[in-house]
Design an enzyme around this catalytic site. Structure first.
Site, PDB file in Angstrom:
ATOM      1  CG  LEU A 210      -2.123   0.747   1.382  1.00  0.00           C
ATOM      2  CD1 LEU A 210      -3.146   0.195   0.395  1.00  0.00           C
ATOM      3  CD2 LEU A 210      -2.682   0.655   2.803  1.00  0.00           C
ATOM      4  CG  HIS A 211       3.156   2.714  -2.991  1.00  0.00           C
ATOM      5  ND1 HIS A 211       2.724   1.571  -3.592  1.00  0.00           N
ATOM      6  CD2 HIS A 211       3.623   3.500  -3.990  1.00  0.00           C
ATOM      7  CE1 HIS A 211       2.917   1.643  -4.895  1.00  0.00           C
ATOM      8  NE2 HIS A 211       3.456   2.812  -5.176  1.00  0.00           N
ATOM      9  NE  ARG A 212      -0.961   3.364  -7.197  1.00  0.00           N
ATOM     10  CZ  ARG A 212       0.270   3.490  -7.691  1.00  0.00           C
ATOM     11  NH1 ARG A 212       0.894   4.634  -7.631  1.00  0.00           N
ATOM     12  NH2 ARG A 212       0.875   2.500  -8.272  1.00  0.00           N
ATOM     13  CG  ASP A 296      -1.775   1.065  -3.070  1.00  0.00           C
ATOM     14  OD1 ASP A 296      -0.662   0.487  -3.188  1.00  0.00           O
ATOM     15  OD2 ASP A 296      -1.951   2.045  -2.317  1.00  0.00           O
TER      16      ASP A 296
END
Ligand code: UD1
Length: 377
Positions: A210-212, A296
């Site tokens: 998860l990094h968006r 993501d």
């Protein structure tokens, strides 16, 4: 092989997913009788486990040019890459600049090259999420609009480019270089050539990335997604190698209590175990053996489709629709019910049977290189 008389091709890499994509291109071009690859690392990613470990594991040669730009706001980072890259182009005078993917370095280097009248080849062209709130979508649209040669990974890429007015003769459907790297390294992982990221743990689990910015930069949205992931963790432990941007935000927003550290021994049920970013092989091992991947990321949607591992993408849209249409990917947004239902279904083995998209066969890079050989001569 002597380099005399060869055309010089700058190959640009800046961020972690770029390294995975340039590895097979560098290798294929090193064999070319007529092209000489010159690797340019912009320095957008710089931590050992975001950069050097990929060079080591994927046998990518040392960059010929290192711009060392580091982090910054979009404007500051893009501008810093442009200024430094322009100097390198003026000094070394490449005949072609090849960029991959959709990160800030991709756009910055394309823009410099186009203005200096040096043709740009874009690998992974034409992908569109149609969501202009994603910085990558802006990078994709702009890079494609100033590229001379557009290499696409899936049919939607070609359709999007044609709709945007790109000449058909400049679009080449070659497959997916990220899958070249995956196909080669899946064998290494199966042969036991990588450390086991979970030690002796052999139970069912979900893997998470998860990094968006749209998911992790706003505390309310990030907290909502974490609650959804906690619901998924009730089905099976979730292992989460976390990107530095995400780790910074967990600290900033005071969300540490939702995560546990994996010590290899604790009772795994019901927890989200946060880990350092993993190297390529360890991450591949984590993904290959997961019951489901929650992510993501763009590239991981493709990797799971090739591996046949269920993937639930924590986004409302994807620029890689082939992974949903024929692969193992579904879009769940940040809906807690959909995320936990996906985890439960995957653990029951109740998931669609995916297929591998056309030309994702491990040979995209040689196709790109032979096309460039004919285009440049
Ligand atoms: C970038 C790409 C994104 C890609 C991702 C893969 C853009 C706009 N985004 O996002 O498309 O999916 O890379 O990882 O180019 N940081 C470190 N160490 C590093 C690199 C970054 O600590 O080696 C931290 C810094 O706080 C930095 C932040 O991560 O400010 C964000 O890095 P940046 O390169 O700006 O964007 P990513 O989120 O990594």
């Amino acid at each position: 092989m002597s380099d005399i008389g060869k055309k010089k091709v700058f190959i640009v890499a800046g961020a972690r997913p770029n390294f995975v994509k340039v590895a097979p291109i560098m290798r294929a071009m090193a064999e070319s009788p007529s092209l000489r690859p010159i690797l340019v690392h912009t320095g957008q990613h710089y931590d050992h486990n975001m950069s050097q470990s990929f060079f080591d594991e994927l046998n990518i040669p040392r960059p010929d040019v290192f711009l060392e730009v580091g982090s910054g706001s979009h404007a500051a980072q893009t501008a810093a890459v442009m200024v430094a890259f322009e100097k390198a182009v003026l000094e070394l005078k490449p005949d072609l600049v090849l960029v991959v993917g959709d990160v800030n370095s991709t756009l910055a280097c394309s823009l410099v090259s186009a203005k200096l009248m040096i043709p740009v080849a874009h690998v992974e062209a034409g992908l569109r999420s149609f969501d202009r709130s994603m910085p990558e979508e802006i990078n994709r649209v702009l890079t494609d609009s100033i590229s001379s040669f557009l290499f696409v990974t899936e049919p939607s890429g070609r359709d999007n480019l044609l709709r945007e007015g790109v000449a058909e003769d400049n679009i080449f459907f070659v497959g997916n270089v990220m899958i070249d790297t995956l196909a080669e390294n899946a064998r290494r992982v199966r042969n036991g050539e990588s450390a086991r990221p979970l030690g002796d743990f052999s139970g069912d689990y979900a893997a998470l990335t998860l990094h968006r910015p749209s998911n992790v930069d706003d505390p309310a949205t990030f907290s909502r997604i974490i609650s959804a992931l906690e619901a998924a963790a009730a089905e099976a432990p979730v292992f989460f190698p976390a990107h530095p941007r995400t780790v910074n935000n967990i600290r900033r927003f005071g969300l540490d209590d939702h995560f546990a550290a994996w010590d290899g021994a604790s009772t795994p049920a019901g927890k989200i175990f946060i880990m350092e970013p993993l190297g390529y092989l360890e991450f591949l091992s984590l993904t290959m053996n997961a019951k489901i991947v929650l992510t993501d990321s763009g590239g991981i949607q493709e990797e799971t489709t090739w591996l046949g591992v269920p993937c639930a993408t924590i986004r409302e849209n994807t620029e890689r629709p082939v992974t949903v249409d024929i692969g193992t990917n579904i879009l769940v947004g940040s809906d807690a019910g959909k995320i936990s239902a996906a985890a439960a279904a995957a653990l029951r083995g109740d998931w669609k049977q995916g297929r591998i998209p056309e030309l994702w066969d491990g040979h995209a890079a040689p196709r790109i290189v032979s096309k460039l050989e004919s285009l440049l001569y």
